[in-house]
Design a protein around this motif. Structure first.
Motif, PDB file in Angstrom:
ATOM      1  N   GLU A  38      10.394   4.875 -43.190  1.00 54.48           N
ATOM      2  CA  GLU A  38      11.565   5.595 -43.710  1.00 54.48           C
ATOM      3  C   GLU A  38      11.342   7.098 -43.827  1.00 54.48           C
ATOM      4  O   GLU A  38      12.203   7.898 -43.468  1.00 54.48           O
ATOM      5  N   LYS A  39      10.169   7.470 -44.364  1.00 52.03           N
ATOM      6  CA  LYS A  39       9.963   8.897 -44.638  1.00 52.03           C
ATOM      7  C   LYS A  39       9.901   9.753 -43.374  1.00 52.03           C
ATOM      8  O   LYS A  39      10.099  10.955 -43.429  1.00 52.03           O
TER       9      LYS A  39
ATOM     10  N   ASN B 209      -3.171  18.336 -45.764  1.00 47.15           N
ATOM     11  CA  ASN B 209      -1.954  17.527 -45.610  1.00 47.15           C
ATOM     12  C   ASN B 209      -2.082  16.478 -44.526  1.00 47.15           C
ATOM     13  O   ASN B 209      -1.499  15.398 -44.620  1.00 47.15           O
TER      14      ASN B 209
ATOM     15  N   PHE C 264      21.349   7.674 -41.353  1.00 44.71           N
ATOM     16  CA  PHE C 264      20.037   7.913 -41.984  1.00 44.71           C
ATOM     17  C   PHE C 264      20.212   8.464 -43.401  1.00 44.71           C
ATOM     18  O   PHE C 264      19.424   8.168 -44.289  1.00 44.71           O
ATOM     19  N   LYS C 265      21.262   9.262 -43.592  1.00 48.94           N
ATOM     20  CA  LYS C 265      21.535   9.807 -44.934  1.00 48.94           C
ATOM     21  C   LYS C 265      21.763   8.684 -45.938  1.00 48.94           C
ATOM     22  O   LYS C 265      21.539   8.844 -47.130  1.00 48.94           O
ATOM     23  N   LYS C 266      22.235   7.548 -45.440  1.00 47.99           N
ATOM     24  CA  LYS C 266      22.483   6.402 -46.328  1.00 47.99           C
ATOM     25  C   LYS C 266      21.352   5.375 -46.220  1.00 47.99           C
ATOM     26  O   LYS C 266      21.517   4.231 -46.636  1.00 47.99           O
ATOM     27  N   ALA C 267      20.248   5.766 -45.628  1.00 46.15           N
ATOM     28  CA  ALA C 267      19.088   4.882 -45.442  1.00 46.15           C
ATOM     29  C   ALA C 267      19.410   3.679 -44.555  1.00 46.15           C
ATOM     30  O   ALA C 267      18.740   2.661 -44.616  1.00 46.15           O
ATOM     31  N   ASN C 268      20.447   3.816 -43.714  1.00 47.29           N
ATOM     32  CA  ASN C 268      20.752   2.741 -42.744  1.00 47.29           C
ATOM     33  C   ASN C 268      20.022   3.057 -41.441  1.00 47.29           C
ATOM     34  O   ASN C 268      20.625   3.472 -40.445  1.00 47.29           O
ATOM     35  N   TYR C 269      18.730   2.850 -41.471  1.00 44.16           N
ATOM     36  CA  TYR C 269      17.898   3.302 -40.348  1.00 44.16           C
ATOM     37  C   TYR C 269      18.164   2.523 -39.068  1.00 44.16           C
ATOM     38  O   TYR C 269      18.308   3.094 -37.999  1.00 44.16           O
TER      39      TYR C 269
ATOM     40  N   ILE D 239      11.841   9.389 -40.685  1.00 44.02           N
ATOM     41  CA  ILE D 239      13.160   9.569 -40.069  1.00 44.02           C
ATOM     42  C   ILE D 239      13.983  10.505 -40.948  1.00 44.02           C
ATOM     43  O   ILE D 239      14.444  10.132 -42.018  1.00 44.02           O
ATOM     44  N   LYS D 240      14.133  11.730 -40.492  1.00 46.38           N
ATOM     45  CA  LYS D 240      14.830  12.733 -41.295  1.00 46.38           C
ATOM     46  C   LYS D 240      16.344  12.643 -41.038  1.00 46.38           C
ATOM     47  O   LYS D 240      16.761  12.425 -39.899  1.00 46.38           O
ATOM     48  N   ALA D 241      17.091  12.850 -42.117  1.00 46.19           N
ATOM     49  CA  ALA D 241      18.546  12.860 -41.955  1.00 46.19           C
ATOM     50  C   ALA D 241      19.006  14.294 -41.733  1.00 46.19           C
ATOM     51  O   ALA D 241      19.881  14.807 -42.428  1.00 46.19           O
ATOM     52  N   SER D 242      18.381  14.943 -40.778  1.00 41.99           N
ATOM     53  CA  SER D 242      18.762  16.330 -40.461  1.00 41.99           C
ATOM     54  C   SER D 242      18.381  16.647 -39.025  1.00 41.99           C
ATOM     55  O   SER D 242      17.681  15.872 -38.372  1.00 41.99           O
TER      56      SER D 242
END
Lengths: 417, 428
Positions: free
Chosen positions: B421-422, B144, B318-323, B424-427
């Motif tokens: 983007e990948k 990985n 981040f959940k809405k991809a507004n980084y 930055i986690k929305a959690s």
């Protein structure tokens, strides 16, 4: 009728697991729209302006969002993605794994008929929200659920396993040789995927030896003679292509010679139940004559032949479906597909390469996105933008996108004028 | 020859990383691989693990279990020898002297160290063999984590290194950077800087909650798969300690003190509370759930459900991809926690650039190191997420860090890494 031009588009990285990232539909679609707009140099202000003249629309391909992410009404959902879509006509199109193609068909029709100047087509699926067994059951809805899927673990590997069995039977093939041919198909797709920076399997290992080692730990049997290495894998992702009229290209002062056109399409529906397909085709030359007919329809509409097609993107949901596609495209006679596989014709550097992108096995198969992803790859190839998986001198490409057990069959030919 | 590596020997091939590296050579490399361990049983079980690590049982046909009795024969047949034994000069020197004695043919000789000096280890070799010896640092799990740091010694020719780099990239699908023979090389140097600072801050803010408090501030949403202190717990505190101690002992720069292992961690190590691998460390997993070590009370307790409004708001974006919007929230919030978060991310950027400049052939290699070796958001992506270089200067000013080492390198950055983007986690 208007010609339909392709301005460009965008594909998300199919390696991503959006659930693990904590993101859902809106994030997926927002990144997709942004990626597409950036790559073709269109602004949201332009969308608003076009919409005032009612000259832009959205076409969404998706199979099973109701199951995977508990969301329906996917056309208007685009207003959650960007306010520039307020008021823009937008609807969802569904034909199982060919959902992307049916959305494309609607978009192409609306440009041809001069209703719209700009058509934004997005195919998407988020599948990693559930475990593979549950997902397998969801996908069973693309077959006759009550007969072919209900209560059956992983119904589709079994259906395409049957296709493999029936292919051997119909053409009196040597089973071991056929299995080696399927392993080679798998190997080619994985190898091609290594060249594609958006491919799900770009870091995965596969080779012919592993693909030929069926039934071992790490390559379990999944249905009849098929093993894990014969299958495309669960994928999250979206793809977008933006189509337009000649009028739009001229009005926006773009150089028309840079953009390819849709040269032809074919769409045929087969008897739904797999057993009925086999029964119906018993005395036919082709095991899936409806698939072959969709290909012929596309050639005829484009007034092109096999000789004019430089590469193919096909629906290798399983290796057995790509095997069948080889003769459907006309690369060999039906029953002689092994010739193209063994001689290297369909290799990346062969004379008729299939799936330079890696296809569904190598690149990934977010069900509702796959048709649009293939179409985008045709665009990339014929405009020389495919990067490391660019086929030299690719002028025309053909795609075959199927839904269910080759129940819906969609073909497109894309090329430079 | 380098593009035609047919036979590989992995010495210490039963180690955590050694067996997985065997899997990489046997699969992607298509090589015949000898796994050498102290006992044949250990080597045999390593073959199983190697095959599973690349999800391909078929490669077992090409991996052979060997013991130290077979070493010489394996070496003589090999195009590449990879040493992956314990990180200890005495043990490694012994193996390298053996290799030196057995090799008089064209053969790449690599050590899989994550911290020891390549120049020091090269002393085990004859003048001819010195030219063949280099450091090859894979990351765990290599299937990985695709980073491979190549560390030349002063005796290698650049063509030799470049040929090996090409092989690793084309055949083994590695993301390769060439690193200087400096403590921690590149990825571990940057990564463990961040991880150890987190441990230091946990102590500094122990009355606020310590470990889970800091992990909550620096969670996945800041561009990683796992919060930093949980990462150290996963890596193992003994391993963490060895890496930071080595860097502390062998460096003299503005950031040296960031590598001091806090006393409470030393105590945990002394009590064999080494982390996930033994069931307890900075965290403790039991049938009753997860517990965290409380630095103030020296006892485990339930993690606290910290809620920071800036973090909740950023994650919602981040959940809405507004980084960028999410990072604006982190940047503009005035709470203590947002300041700590901002300070960590700024230090991470500056230290990455510093190490990129100092230990790599080009600064941007620090991005490859952190994305492919740690799966962390790369520094130059963070610069973009915060709004660009000028904004970074403003942030530094607000944190009184405008004179910090690394600030002078901002203007040397030419191109941003665009795909952030990948990471930055929305959690949490």
């Amino acid at each position: 009728m208007n010609e339909v031009y392709i301005l460009g588009g965008y594909q998300t990285d199919f390696e991503r697991n959006w659930s693990k990232e904590g993101k859902g539909i809106v994030a997926l679609l927002k990144e997709t729209v942004k990626g597409a707009f950036d790559s073709i140099d269109i602004t949201r202000e332009e969308i608003i302006k076009l919409n005032k003249k009612n000259k832009v629309a959205l076409f969404i391909g998706n199979f099973a969002a109701e199951y995977y992410v508990s969301q329906g009404h996917l056309g208007p959902l685009m207003t959650e993605v960007d306010e520039c879509f307020y008021g823009v006509p937008s609807a969802r199109y569904e034909a199982a794994c060919a959902s992307g193609s049916v959305a494309l068909d609607a978009a192409i029709t609306k440009i041809k008929s001069d209703d719209y100047d700009l058509a934004i087509v997005i195919g998407w699926e988020l599948m990693k929200t559930v475990d593979s067994k549950t997902g397998g059951d969801f996908l069973g809805r693309a077959a006759i659920y009550d007969i072919e899927a209900k209560g059956i673990d992983f119904p589709f590997p079994k259906l395409f396993g049957k296709l493999a069995e029936e292919t051997i039977k119909k053409y009196h093939l040597d089973e071991e040789r056929y299995k080696r041919n399927l392993a080679k198909i798998s190997d080619i797709n994985y190898k091609n995927g290594k060249r594609n920076k958006n491919a799900q399997t770009r870091k995965w290992f596969m080779n012919e030896e592993q693909a030929n080692s069926r039934g071992i730990k790490t390559n379990d049997n999944v249905g009849s003679i098929l093993s894990v290495s014969d299958c495309s894998q669960v994928t999250d992702g979206a793809a977008c292509v933006v189509l337009c009229s000649k009028n739009y290209i001229v009005e926006t002062s773009r150089n028309i010679s840079k953009f390819p056109v849709v040269k032809g399409f074919g769409c045929r529906v087969a008897p739904f139940e797999f057993e009925k397909k086999i029964k119906e085709s018993m005395d036919e030359k082709y095991i899936l004559p409806w698939t072959r007919q969709a290909v012929l329809d596309a050639y005829n509409r484009a007034e092109l032949t096999l000789d004019d097609i430089d590469f193919f993107e096909t629906h290798d949901c399983f290796t057995s479906s790509e095997y069948m596609a080889i003769s459907a495209f006309g690369i060999t006679e039906p029953g002689k597909e092994y010739e193209a596989i063994e001689s290297g014709i369909i290799d990346f550097d062969g004379t008729k390469p299939i799936n330079p992108s890696g296809g569904l096995i190598g690149c990934g198969h977010p069900v509702g996105a796959s048709g649009v992803r293939m179409f985008l790859d045709l665009y990339k190839q014929v405009t020389g933008q495919a990067g490391k998986y660019q086929i030299e001198n690719a002028k025309n490409g053909m795609m075959l996108n199927i839904g269910g057990s080759a129940t819906t069959n969609y073909c497109y030919i894309v090329g430079m004028k | 020859m380098i593009n035609d590596i047919k036979t590989v020997t992995i010495v210490g091939g039963n180690g955590v990383l050694g067996k997985k590296i065997a899997g990489i050579f046997a699969s992607f490399g298509g090589c015949k691989v000898y796994i050498v361990s102290r006992t044949i049983e250990k080597s045999e079980s390593a073959i199983e693990a190697a095959a599973l690590s690349v999800k391909a049982y078929s490669i077992k046909n090409h991996i052979f279990a060997k013991t130290y009795d077979d070493l010489e024969k394996c070496f003589q047949e090999s195009d590449l020898v990879f040493e992956s034994v314990t990180e200890d000069y005495v043990i490694k020197n012994e193996i390298h002297q053996l290799i030196n004695k057995s090799i008089d043919h064209e053969c790449i000789i690599a050590t899989g160290t994550s911290g020891l000096s390549i120049n020091e280890l090269s002393k085990n070799y004859s003048d001819i063999n010195k030219k063949k010896f280099l450091g090859m640092h894979f990351f765990n799990p290599p299937y990985n984590m695709t980073l491979c740091e190549l560390i030349p010694s002063r005796y290698n020719e650049s063509d030799y290194i470049n040929d090996i780099k090409n092989y690793l990239e084309r055949q083994l699908y590695r993301d390769v950077i060439i690193a200087k023979d400096e403590p921690g090389f590149v990825a571990n140097r940057i990564g463990f800087f961040f991880l150890n600072e987190a441990l230091i801050y946990a102590e500094k803010y122990k009355s606020n909650g310590g470990i889970d408090y800091i992990d909550s501030i620096l969670g996945k949403y800041t561009g990683r798969n796992m919060p930093p202190i949980a990462t150290s717990d996963y890596v193992g505190l003994d391993v963490h300690g060895a890496i930071v101690n080595n860097i502390y002992d062998n460096t003299e720069d503005d950031y040296k003190n960031s590598f001091i292992l806090p006393e409470y961690v030393n105590e945990l190590i002394a009590n064999n509370k080494l982390g996930v691998k033994v069931g307890e460390g900075l965290y403790k997993k039991t049938d009753n759930g997860l517990f965290v070590y409380d630095i103030e009370t020296n006892e485990y307790r339930e993690p606290r459900p910290y809620r920071f409004s800036f973090k909740d708001q950023a994650i919602a974006e981040f959940k809405k991809a507004n980084y960028i919007k999410g990072f604006d929230i982190i940047k503009n919030n005035k709470s203590l926690e947002s300041r700590i978060c901002l300070e960590f991310l700024l230090k991470y950027i500056l230290y990455s650039l510093t190490i990129g400049k100092q230990n790599c052939t080009k600064i941007s290699d620090c991005d490859i190191a952190m994305s492919c070796g740690f799966n962390w958001v790369p520094a130059t992506s963070l610069i973009e997420l915060f709004g660009g270089k000028e904004e970074i200067k403003n942030i530094a000013k607000s944190l009184h860090m405008e004179k910090a080492k690394g600030m002078e390198l901002l203007d040397e950055i030419k191109q941003y890494e665009l795909n952030y983007e990948k990471y930055i986690k929305a959690s949490n």
